[in-house]
Write a protein that holds these residues in place. Structure first.
Motif, PDB file in Angstrom:
ATOM      1  N   GLY A  59      -6.164  37.271  24.022  1.00 38.16           N
ATOM      2  CA  GLY A  59      -7.491  37.273  24.629  1.00 38.16           C
ATOM      3  C   GLY A  59      -8.394  38.301  23.972  1.00 38.16           C
ATOM      4  O   GLY A  59      -9.563  38.025  23.674  1.00 38.16           O
ATOM      5  N   ALA A  60      -7.857  39.482  23.713  1.00 37.86           N
ATOM      6  CA  ALA A  60      -8.633  40.542  23.061  1.00 37.86           C
ATOM      7  C   ALA A  60      -9.007  40.136  21.637  1.00 37.86           C
ATOM      8  O   ALA A  60     -10.147  40.370  21.195  1.00 37.86           O
ATOM      9  N   PHE A  61      -8.068  39.532  20.927  1.00 37.61           N
ATOM     10  CA  PHE A  61      -8.341  39.048  19.567  1.00 37.61           C
ATOM     11  C   PHE A  61      -9.544  38.110  19.572  1.00 37.61           C
ATOM     12  O   PHE A  61     -10.477  38.279  18.790  1.00 37.61           O
ATOM     13  N   TRP A  62      -9.546  37.149  20.473  1.00 40.60           N
ATOM     14  CA  TRP A  62     -10.630  36.173  20.478  1.00 40.60           C
ATOM     15  C   TRP A  62     -11.945  36.789  20.977  1.00 40.60           C
ATOM     16  O   TRP A  62     -13.009  36.504  20.444  1.00 40.60           O
ATOM     17  N   ASP A  64     -12.899  39.769  20.484  1.00 39.27           N
ATOM     18  CA  ASP A  64     -13.394  40.585  19.376  1.00 39.27           C
ATOM     19  C   ASP A  64     -13.988  39.745  18.242  1.00 39.27           C
ATOM     20  O   ASP A  64     -14.811  40.250  17.472  1.00 39.27           O
ATOM     21  N   HIS A  65     -13.572  38.494  18.113  1.00 44.68           N
ATOM     22  CA  HIS A  65     -13.968  37.684  16.962  1.00 44.68           C
ATOM     23  C   HIS A  65     -14.876  36.495  17.279  1.00 44.68           C
ATOM     24  O   HIS A  65     -15.436  35.899  16.372  1.00 44.68           O
ATOM     25  N   GLN A  66     -15.028  36.153  18.542  1.00 41.26           N
ATOM     26  CA  GLN A  66     -15.734  34.912  18.839  1.00 41.26           C
ATOM     27  C   GLN A  66     -17.228  34.955  18.517  1.00 41.26           C
ATOM     28  O   GLN A  66     -17.829  33.908  18.303  1.00 41.26           O
ATOM     29  N   SER A  67     -17.811  36.119  18.423  1.00 43.90           N
ATOM     30  CA  SER A  67     -19.244  36.171  18.059  1.00 43.90           C
ATOM     31  C   SER A  67     -19.447  35.883  16.566  1.00 43.90           C
ATOM     32  O   SER A  67     -20.533  35.466  16.159  1.00 43.90           O
ATOM     33  N   LYS A  68     -18.398  36.069  15.760  1.00 45.93           N
ATOM     34  CA  LYS A  68     -18.521  35.880  14.308  1.00 45.93           C
ATOM     35  C   LYS A  68     -17.928  34.561  13.816  1.00 45.93           C
ATOM     36  O   LYS A  68     -18.219  34.141  12.703  1.00 45.93           O
ATOM     37  N   PHE A  69     -17.073  33.931  14.634  1.00 43.31           N
ATOM     38  CA  PHE A  69     -16.357  32.740  14.168  1.00 43.31           C
ATOM     39  C   PHE A  69     -16.493  31.597  15.167  1.00 43.31           C
ATOM     40  O   PHE A  69     -16.580  31.819  16.377  1.00 43.31           O
ATOM     41  N   SER A  70     -16.453  30.384  14.643  1.00 41.24           N
ATOM     42  CA  SER A  70     -16.613  29.204  15.488  1.00 41.24           C
ATOM     43  C   SER A  70     -15.382  28.898  16.326  1.00 41.24           C
ATOM     44  O   SER A  70     -15.488  28.307  17.388  1.00 41.24           O
ATOM     45  N   GLU A  71     -14.218  29.299  15.834  1.00 42.45           N
ATOM     46  CA  GLU A  71     -12.981  29.063  16.585  1.00 42.45           C
ATOM     47  C   GLU A  71     -11.882  30.027  16.129  1.00 42.45           C
ATOM     48  O   GLU A  71     -11.954  30.588  15.036  1.00 42.45           O
ATOM     49  N   VAL A  74     -10.070  29.812  12.549  1.00 50.33           N
ATOM     50  CA  VAL A  74     -10.860  30.319  11.423  1.00 50.33           C
ATOM     51  C   VAL A  74     -10.836  31.850  11.425  1.00 50.33           C
ATOM     52  O   VAL A  74     -10.686  32.481  10.370  1.00 50.33           O
ATOM     53  N   ALA A  75     -10.956  32.444  12.595  1.00 45.50           N
ATOM     54  CA  ALA A  75     -10.898  33.909  12.710  1.00 45.50           C
ATOM     55  C   ALA A  75      -9.542  34.423  12.241  1.00 45.50           C
ATOM     56  O   ALA A  75      -9.461  35.439  11.534  1.00 45.50           O
ATOM     57  N   TRP A  76      -8.476  33.724  12.618  1.00 45.19           N
ATOM     58  CA  TRP A  76      -7.141  34.157  12.204  1.00 45.19           C
ATOM     59  C   TRP A  76      -6.969  34.039  10.691  1.00 45.19           C
ATOM     60  O   TRP A  76      -6.387  34.929  10.058  1.00 45.19           O
ATOM     61  N   LEU A  77      -7.484  32.946  10.095  1.00 55.04           N
ATOM     62  CA  LEU A  77      -7.391  32.789   8.636  1.00 55.04           C
ATOM     63  C   LEU A  77      -8.085  33.935   7.909  1.00 55.04           C
ATOM     64  O   LEU A  77      -7.571  34.481   6.930  1.00 55.04           O
ATOM     65  N   GLU A  78      -9.263  34.317   8.389  1.00 50.63           N
ATOM     66  CA  GLU A  78      -9.992  35.425   7.769  1.00 50.63           C
ATOM     67  C   GLU A  78      -9.204  36.720   7.930  1.00 50.63           C
ATOM     68  O   GLU A  78      -9.076  37.500   6.996  1.00 50.63           O
ATOM     69  N   MET A  79      -8.647  36.916   9.127  1.00 50.34           N
ATOM     70  CA  MET A  79      -7.851  38.119   9.369  1.00 50.34           C
ATOM     71  C   MET A  79      -6.626  38.132   8.454  1.00 50.34           C
ATOM     72  O   MET A  79      -6.234  39.187   7.944  1.00 50.34           O
ATOM     73  N   ASN A  80      -6.041  36.985   8.260  1.00 48.68           N
ATOM     74  CA  ASN A  80      -4.857  36.888   7.402  1.00 48.68           C
ATOM     75  C   ASN A  80      -5.194  37.288   5.966  1.00 48.68           C
ATOM     76  O   ASN A  80      -4.347  37.843   5.271  1.00 48.68           O
ATOM     77  N   ALA A 135      -3.425  27.179  20.141  1.00 48.97           N
ATOM     78  CA  ALA A 135      -3.393  25.868  19.476  1.00 48.97           C
ATOM     79  C   ALA A 135      -4.239  25.863  18.194  1.00 48.97           C
ATOM     80  O   ALA A 135      -3.762  25.391  17.155  1.00 48.97           O
ATOM     81  N   PRO A 136      -5.475  26.377  18.222  1.00 50.08           N
ATOM     82  CA  PRO A 136      -6.250  26.402  16.973  1.00 50.08           C
ATOM     83  C   PRO A 136      -5.595  27.232  15.860  1.00 50.08           C
ATOM     84  O   PRO A 136      -5.654  26.852  14.686  1.00 50.08           O
ATOM     85  N   ILE A 137      -4.959  28.339  16.219  1.00 49.53           N
ATOM     86  CA  ILE A 137      -4.246  29.138  15.214  1.00 49.53           C
ATOM     87  C   ILE A 137      -3.076  28.335  14.653  1.00 49.53           C
ATOM     88  O   ILE A 137      -2.862  28.280  13.437  1.00 49.53           O
ATOM     89  N   ASN A 138      -2.322  27.689  15.541  1.00 51.05           N
ATOM     90  CA  ASN A 138      -1.185  26.881  15.084  1.00 51.05           C
ATOM     91  C   ASN A 138      -1.632  25.754  14.155  1.00 51.05           C
ATOM     92  O   ASN A 138      -0.966  25.459  13.162  1.00 51.05           O
ATOM     93  N   VAL A 139      -2.735  25.115  14.496  1.00 47.98           N
ATOM     94  CA  VAL A 139      -3.212  23.971  13.707  1.00 47.98           C
ATOM     95  C   VAL A 139      -3.648  24.406  12.308  1.00 47.98           C
ATOM     96  O   VAL A 139      -3.344  23.724  11.329  1.00 47.98           O
TER      97      VAL A 139
END
Length: 166
Positions: A59-62, A64-71, A74-80, A135-139
């Motif tokens: 929840g904290a991850f999202w 922190d990132h939802q203002s910059k990313f659409s889902e 995508v936020a996890w890919l950038e973080m990776n 689910a979006p991270i898994n996909v």
């Protein structure tokens, strides 16, 4: 003599019916006992401190990132790309949550638990974390994986928990 044979046949048929009903009741009791064991085991996983930590961290991850990313995927890919260690930590949390809901869906699909028990298992605040974040991270990690299938199975029974993320 015919009356005696008829009476004997009737008593025998009645005894057979009672035996069949008793067997059915025992079988139902066994199924319910197995479902209770499954429920208790999975709820032990869900109520573990590691699950609470995972749900909070996701929840904290999202947040922190939802203002910059659409889902979240995508936020996890950038973080990776920018911080692989942090992405690995988030992925570990996602995996824990995914294992709980995926296990429940697999048991339901295989017929090991009833729809009623399945609903009872997944009707938790973490379900929305699974839907919205995990689910979006898994996909994005595995587009051909089983996540979309299990997402459909879960949503057919419980489309959303309460009012959204907690």
């Amino acid at each position: 003599m015919e009356d005696f044979v008829f009476m004997l046949a009737a008593v025998s048929a009645f005894a057979s019916a009672v035996a069949a009903l008793t067997s059915l009741a025992q079988a139902r009791g066994t199924v319910q006992g197995n479902e209770v064991n499954v429920y208790l085991r999975l709820m032990e996983d869900y109520n573990a401190p590691s699950m609470r930590e995972a749900l909070y961290a996701l929840g904290a991850f999202w947040r922190d990132h939802q203002s910059k990313f659409s889902e979240p995927g995508v936020a996890w890919l950038e973080m990776n790309s920018s911080d692989p260690e942090k992405a690995k930590e988030v992925r570990g949390h996602a995996r824990l949550v995914s294992n709980f809901f995926g296990s429940a869906a697999r048991l339901y699909e295989a017929g090991f638990v009833s729809k009623r028990l399945f609903r009872l298992l997944i009707l938790r605040p973490g379900l929305n974390v699974y839907y919205v974040i995990v689910a979006p991270i898994n996909v994005v990690r595995s587009p051909n994986g089983e996540t979309m299938h299990y997402l459909r199975v879960l949503k057919r029974v419980v489309p959303q928990y309460a009012d959204g993320l907690y």
